[in-house]
Motif scaffolding. Structure first.
Motif, short mmCIF file in Angstrom:
data_model
loop_
_atom_site.label_atom_id
_atom_site.label_comp_id
_atom_site.label_asym_id
_atom_site.label_seq_id
_atom_site.Cartn_x
_atom_site.Cartn_y
_atom_site.Cartn_z
N PRO A 169 0.83 -1.22 0.00
CA PRO A 169 0.00 0.00 0.00
C PRO A 169 0.86 1.26 0.00
CG PRO A 169 -0.83 -1.59 1.60
CD PRO A 169 0.49 -2.13 1.12
N LYS A 170 0.47 2.23 -0.82
CA LYS A 170 1.16 3.52 -0.85
C LYS A 170 0.62 4.38 0.30
CE LYS A 170 1.61 3.52 -5.92
NZ LYS A 170 1.16 4.19 -7.17
N ARG A 171 1.38 4.42 1.35
CA ARG A 171 0.90 5.08 2.57
C ARG A 171 0.56 6.55 2.33
NH1 ARG A 171 -0.11 1.58 7.04
NH2 ARG A 171 1.05 -0.33 6.58
N HIS A 172 1.32 7.20 1.43
CA HIS A 172 1.09 8.64 1.22
C HIS A 172 -0.24 8.92 0.53
CE1 HIS A 172 2.76 7.34 -2.64
NE2 HIS A 172 2.25 8.43 -3.17
N LEU A 173 -0.86 7.89 -0.10
CA LEU A 173 -2.15 8.09 -0.77
C LEU A 173 -3.33 7.81 0.14
CD1 LEU A 173 -1.63 6.64 -4.37
CD2 LEU A 173 -1.75 9.03 -3.68
N ILE A 174 -3.09 7.14 1.26
CA ILE A 174 -4.21 6.74 2.11
C ILE A 174 -4.96 7.96 2.64
CG2 ILE A 174 -4.86 5.52 4.21
CD1 ILE A 174 -3.94 3.76 1.84
N SER A 175 -4.25 9.01 3.04
CA SER A 175 -4.93 10.20 3.56
C SER A 175 -5.80 10.84 2.49
CB SER A 175 -3.92 11.21 4.11
OG SER A 175 -3.03 11.62 3.09
N LYS A 176 -5.34 10.83 1.23
CA LYS A 176 -6.15 11.37 0.13
C LYS A 176 -7.40 10.52 -0.09
CE LYS A 176 -6.01 12.83 -4.68
NZ LYS A 176 -6.80 14.04 -4.32
N ILE A 177 -7.23 9.21 -0.04
CA ILE A 177 -8.38 8.32 -0.19
C ILE A 177 -9.41 8.59 0.90
CG2 ILE A 177 -9.12 5.90 -0.04
CD1 ILE A 177 -6.35 5.18 -1.30
N LEU A 178 -8.95 8.71 2.13
CA LEU A 178 -9.85 8.97 3.25
C LEU A 178 -10.54 10.33 3.10
CD1 LEU A 178 -7.61 7.69 6.17
CD2 LEU A 178 -9.68 6.60 5.28
N ARG A 179 -9.79 11.33 2.67
CA ARG A 179 -10.34 12.69 2.58
C ARG A 179 -11.37 12.81 1.45
NH1 ARG A 179 -5.95 14.87 1.99
NH2 ARG A 179 -5.89 15.19 -0.26
N ASP A 180 -11.01 12.35 0.27
CA ASP A 180 -11.90 12.52 -0.89
C ASP A 180 -13.20 11.75 -0.73
OD1 ASP A 180 -10.12 14.20 -2.13
OD2 ASP A 180 -9.30 12.68 -3.48
N ARG A 181 -13.13 10.58 -0.13
CA ARG A 181 -14.34 9.74 -0.04
C ARG A 181 -15.28 10.18 1.08
NH1 ARG A 181 -13.43 4.25 -2.95
NH2 ARG A 181 -11.76 4.89 -4.35
N GLN A 182 -14.86 11.22 1.80
CA GLN A 182 -15.75 11.80 2.81
C GLN A 182 -16.36 13.13 2.35
OE1 GLN A 182 -16.62 10.18 5.68
NE2 GLN A 182 -15.46 8.53 4.72
N LEU A 183 -16.01 13.59 1.16
CA LEU A 183 -16.54 14.86 0.67
C LEU A 183 -18.05 14.75 0.46
CD1 LEU A 183 -13.75 15.85 -1.88
CD2 LEU A 183 -14.15 16.82 0.39
N ALA A 184 -18.76 15.78 0.86
CA ALA A 184 -20.23 15.76 0.82
C ALA A 184 -20.74 16.12 -0.56
CB ALA A 184 -20.78 16.74 1.85
N VAL A 185 -21.46 15.21 -1.18
CA VAL A 185 -21.94 15.41 -2.54
C VAL A 185 -22.97 16.54 -2.61
CG1 VAL A 185 -23.27 14.36 -4.42
CG2 VAL A 185 -21.44 13.06 -3.31
#
Length: 434
Positions: free
Chosen positions: A230-246
């Motif tokens: 796993p690319k650890r540096h991308l995990i925070s982006k994955i967590l952040r983007d998938r919580q954005l309110a549509v």
């Protein structure tokens, strides 16, 4: 988030076009994309925006012919989008929604393996038609349960779940994808300029929340490195983007479109191939601006998700066998009919430019062309053609060809060096080097 946006070129373009056509007659924006150039001219000239892609037609229509959307209409629209049918679809997709939420929780606690596996095997369509051989039982169970529920509701091929089935878990969370589907469904039930404005706000929302590097759709995130870690540096982006309110993002985007005011001009938006559009125009424009692609990258790969959302069809997906044991869907779930521009293909680009130049010459107006130069000693991405070769081709069709660096256009040059059409010539061209 438009690749090749001409926002920084707007002022030099305005100057170049005014030099060639100072009377203020209509301008044709021939490869209009997201409509940046069209919008810049919309207050002072009639604009004909042309692009072969449907997402571009939607965006340009919303910018050039903004709908007057009242607060009551916004409320009614959201009520329609998130009514009982939406609730039923949430229930159908709940196995994958719940599984993804658990994966994200694992990642927050320092265990990113499950979210990486999900992203690598996210698309419901791909899982259903080309079941991967090596996935965990938990992920397979969530997929299969969701597929059964969608099938029982006759939603396994419905337009109302298109974003969920193709792109959920891949570019968006499954919940975000369902919410985008709800907005698309309600928007497609409207007509005319209102429909275009609501669709534009929806795909702008998708572009804002998408979980990719660069916020475009050229390819989904690759959560693992070459060794499968796993690319650890991308995990925070994955967590952040998938919580954005549509819904919050959509309302913000819609308000931006609502803030636009109609110019009262006779703007047109045409979805067509550039040559077909030129043949349609006749003598109805005074100048043409063309911004064709200049690298081998096919731009449609960057917008294929938005294109599918606007067309709302059930697209065929391109397949690949690269480093695979068997044929499988392209990782990005690209459309099988994705537009391949001849300007991006070295062997076809010269003919494409000849068709472009001939089409503009035949309607007898000047042309402004922007193209990024390339020096072979540079390490920049190679261009399909050189500016020198383009100008050589242009001289077969135009009486005068001028190459200008966009950074060197100034008001002083505008005022002291205007080009005028020779009475016996058909047209002139400025090649604007970006």
């Amino acid at each position: 988030h438009y690749l090749g946006s001409k926002l920084r070129l707007v002022e030099p373009l305005q100057m170049a076009i005014y030099r060639l056509e100072p009377s203020g007659s209509a301008v044709c924006d021939l490869f209009s994309g997201s409509g940046t150039v069209s919008a810049a001219f919309a207050r002072t000239r009639d604009v004909v925006a042309v692009d072969i892609q449907e997402y571009s037609r939607v965006l340009c229509s919303a910018v050039l012919r903004p709908a007057d959307v009242s607060d009551v209409e916004v409320k009614n629209f959201l009520d329609d989008a998130f009514g009982a049918a939406y609730g039923a679809r949430i229930e159908a997709a709940s196995p994958l929604i719940a599984y993804e939420e658990q994966c994200l929780l694992d990642a927050r606690q320092g265990e990113p393996e499950t979210i990486c596996e999900l992203i690598d095997n996210a698309s419901i369509v791909a899982f259903n038609q080309m079941t991967p051989r090596h996935v965990s039982r938990a992920l397979a169970a969530a997929h299969n349960a969701t597929i059964r529920r969608l099938r029982s509701m006759a939603e396994d091929s419905a337009a109302e779940t298109l974003t969920l089935r193709y792109f959920g878990g891949l570019y968006f969370s499954y919940l975000q994808a369902l919410q985008l589907d709800a907005l698309l469904t309600a928007a497609h039930h409207r007509d005319g300029d209102l429909r275009n404005t609501l669709l534009a706000a929806t795909i702008s929302t998708a572009s804002e929340i998408v979980n990719t590097v660069g916020k475009h759709f050229a390819q989904p995130i690759r959560p693992r490195d070459g060794q499968g870690r796993p690319k650890r540096h991308l995990i925070s982006k994955i967590l952040r983007d998938r919580q954005l309110a549509v819904v919050t993002t959509f309302v913000d985007m819609l308000n931006r479109y609502r803030s636009l005011r109609s110019s009262g001009r006779a703007h047109r938006v045409i979805r067509a191939d550039f040559a077909e559009a030129l043949a349609m125009l006749g003598k109805n424009v005074g100048v043409v601006y063309a911004d064709p692609p200049y690298t081998r990258d096919h731009y449609s790969r960057f917008y294929h998700v938005l294109e599918t959302m606007c067309l709302r069809d059930d697209p065929g997906v391109s397949t690949t066998r690269i480093r695979a044991e068997r044929e499988q869907f392209s990782r990005g779930m690209y459309r099988a009919d994705r537009h391949q521009s001849p300007f991006c293909i070295r062997s076809q680009a010269p003919t494409a430019f000849e068709r472009l130049f001939a089409g503009v010459r035949d309607i007898g107006v000047p042309l402004v062309l922007s193209y990024s130069p390339y020096a072979t000693q540079d390490r920049t991405h190679p261009r399909v053609m050189t500016v020198e070769k383009i100008s050589e081709l242009a001289r077969r069709f135009f009486c005068q060809v001028e190459i200008i660096s966009a950074g060197r256009i100034s008001h002083s040059k505008l005022n002291t060096s205007r080009l005028h059409l020779d009475a016996s010539a058909e047209a002139e061209i400025i090649v604007l080097c970006s």
